[in-house]
Design an enzyme around this catalytic site. Sequence first.
Site, PDB file in Angstrom:
ATOM      1  N   PRO A 197       0.842  -1.201   0.000  1.00 14.86           N
ATOM      2  CA  PRO A 197       0.000   0.000   0.000  1.00 14.86           C
ATOM      3  C   PRO A 197       0.874   1.247   0.000  1.00 14.86           C
ATOM      4  O   PRO A 197       1.796   1.370   0.811  1.00 14.86           O
ATOM      5  CB  PRO A 197      -0.780  -0.123   1.313  1.00 14.86           C
TER       6      PRO A 197
ATOM      7  N   ALA B 179       0.412   5.521  -0.352  1.00  9.17           N
ATOM      8  CA  ALA B 179      -0.508   6.658  -0.448  1.00  9.17           C
ATOM      9  C   ALA B 179      -0.270   7.426  -1.737  1.00  9.17           C
ATOM     10  O   ALA B 179       0.871   7.738  -2.093  1.00  9.17           O
ATOM     11  CB  ALA B 179      -0.314   7.581   0.743  1.00  9.17           C
TER      12      ALA B 179
ATOM     13  N   CYS C 161       3.718   3.276   8.816  1.00 11.30           N
ATOM     14  CA  CYS C 161       3.896   4.510   8.053  1.00 11.30           C
ATOM     15  C   CYS C 161       4.847   5.464   8.777  1.00 11.30           C
ATOM     16  O   CYS C 161       4.652   5.779   9.950  1.00 11.30           O
ATOM     17  CB  CYS C 161       2.561   5.200   7.820  1.00 11.30           C
TER      18      CYS C 161
ATOM     19  N   LYS D 163       0.881  -4.317   9.233  1.00 17.26           N
ATOM     20  CA  LYS D 163       2.156  -3.985   8.594  1.00 17.26           C
ATOM     21  C   LYS D 163       2.966  -3.146   9.576  1.00 17.26           C
ATOM     22  O   LYS D 163       2.468  -2.175  10.149  1.00 17.26           O
ATOM     23  CB  LYS D 163       1.941  -3.208   7.294  1.00 17.26           C
TER      24      LYS D 163
ATOM     25  N   HIS E 171       8.475  -4.362   7.054  1.00 16.32           N
ATOM     26  CA  HIS E 171       9.401  -3.577   6.232  1.00 16.32           C
ATOM     27  C   HIS E 171      10.727  -3.521   6.995  1.00 16.32           C
ATOM     28  O   HIS E 171      10.757  -3.145   8.165  1.00 16.32           O
ATOM     29  CB  HIS E 171       8.855  -2.169   6.017  1.00 16.32           C
TER      30      HIS E 171
ATOM     31  N   GLY F   7      10.851  -4.668   1.299  1.00 12.48           N
ATOM     32  CA  GLY F   7      12.013  -3.792   1.250  1.00 12.48           C
ATOM     33  C   GLY F   7      13.032  -4.220   0.212  1.00 12.48           C
ATOM     34  O   GLY F   7      13.585  -5.321   0.289  1.00 12.48           O
ATOM     35  N   ASP F   8      13.255  -3.363  -0.789  1.00 17.50           N
ATOM     36  CA  ASP F   8      14.314  -3.551  -1.784  1.00 17.50           C
ATOM     37  C   ASP F   8      14.139  -4.783  -2.663  1.00 17.50           C
ATOM     38  O   ASP F   8      15.122  -5.363  -3.133  1.00 17.50           O
ATOM     39  CB  ASP F   8      15.690  -3.601  -1.113  1.00 17.50           C
TER      40      ASP F   8
ATOM     41  N   ARG G 152       7.949   0.373  -3.992  1.00 14.61           N
ATOM     42  CA  ARG G 152       8.481   1.411  -4.882  1.00 14.61           C
ATOM     43  C   ARG G 152       8.947   0.869  -6.232  1.00 14.61           C
ATOM     44  O   ARG G 152       8.835   1.560  -7.246  1.00 14.61           O
ATOM     45  CB  ARG G 152       9.613   2.154  -4.178  1.00 14.61           C
TER      46      ARG G 152
END
Length: 341
Positions: A16, A18, A101, A142, A172, A204-205, A228
């Site tokens: 997720p 934003a 977050c 999360k 994460h 992560g990554d 990402r």
Amino acid sequence: MLPWFSDGQFPLFLAPMAGVTDVTFRTICKEMGADVMVTEFVSAEGIMQADHRTRKYTEFTDGQRPVGVQLFGADGVRMGEAAKKIIDWKRPDFIDINFGCPVNKVVSKNGGSSLLKDCPLLAATARGIVAAVGDQVPVTAKIRAGWDLTTINAEEVCGILESEGIASIAVHGRTRSQGYSGEADWNVIDLAARSVGIPVVGNGDITSGEILAKRKEETAVSGVMIGRAAMQNPWIFKEAKHFLQTGETLPPLPVEERWPLIFRHCRLATESDRYGDERHTMMAMRSRLMAYCKGFPGSKALRRQLSQVESVAQLEDLAAEHLVMEHHDEDLTTSTGTAST
């Protein structure tokens, strides 16, 4: 066990994000092979106040299932009531709690990763939501590795969440203080996964099928979450699954084959009512276009043009011009190379 972890499955989650993982982008990532979706996080208080804009963040299509709606807040009772409202509106496959977050506006309201500093409050929040939801849908969470490098507590937090009835946890591998800098610590993720009896998803990554396969082999995670990397390359889900199945890395998709999906994303966005008319939609899409085109030949000039795009037709013209320039540069390179041999 949650069905997407059964029978030896190793699900790939779209993280997720934003302003990124809206209904349109989730549709695209599902088509590319993402197995499980989570909506953008939504304020529990916004849901309780019946805010129309807040409710839009919970929307999803049946084609995106299994999909969860992610809530943030720090009042388990209120969040539980918000979760029940969401379930009544459009029964998601699970409710996810955002304990990760790092953004200041969330942390300052005692939400997101701020609860990693207050484990009793984190436990009470999870307990309230699980109790309110009951057996209607599972509740997941999360988290991050910890608040900062001196307070890494993912193992402890995972144990607390498991004891409060959380069905699975995404971890994460960065702390809140790291934000998105540095590298994700997969040793922390692995230790957390080994410390509990519920599925833990690593985040992560994850930027390639090769890295994903390495994490699957070397850690105890039950799945991975990609964030990402999918913004720039939603094809990563397809590429990663191909590598898992064959051990082969697919060649990078040529730029000319990337543009049609970018156009489609923009058209779908303009057809939705998320951002308003076409001009406002394309203005909202500019940051997404920047991500898509990162690494394209001549991307610096292209990104400058994309920062002013206001229509799909204008974007198509820019793409056509970019492709002509790219092929022209390739021809020059080829002719120069031939002449020098």
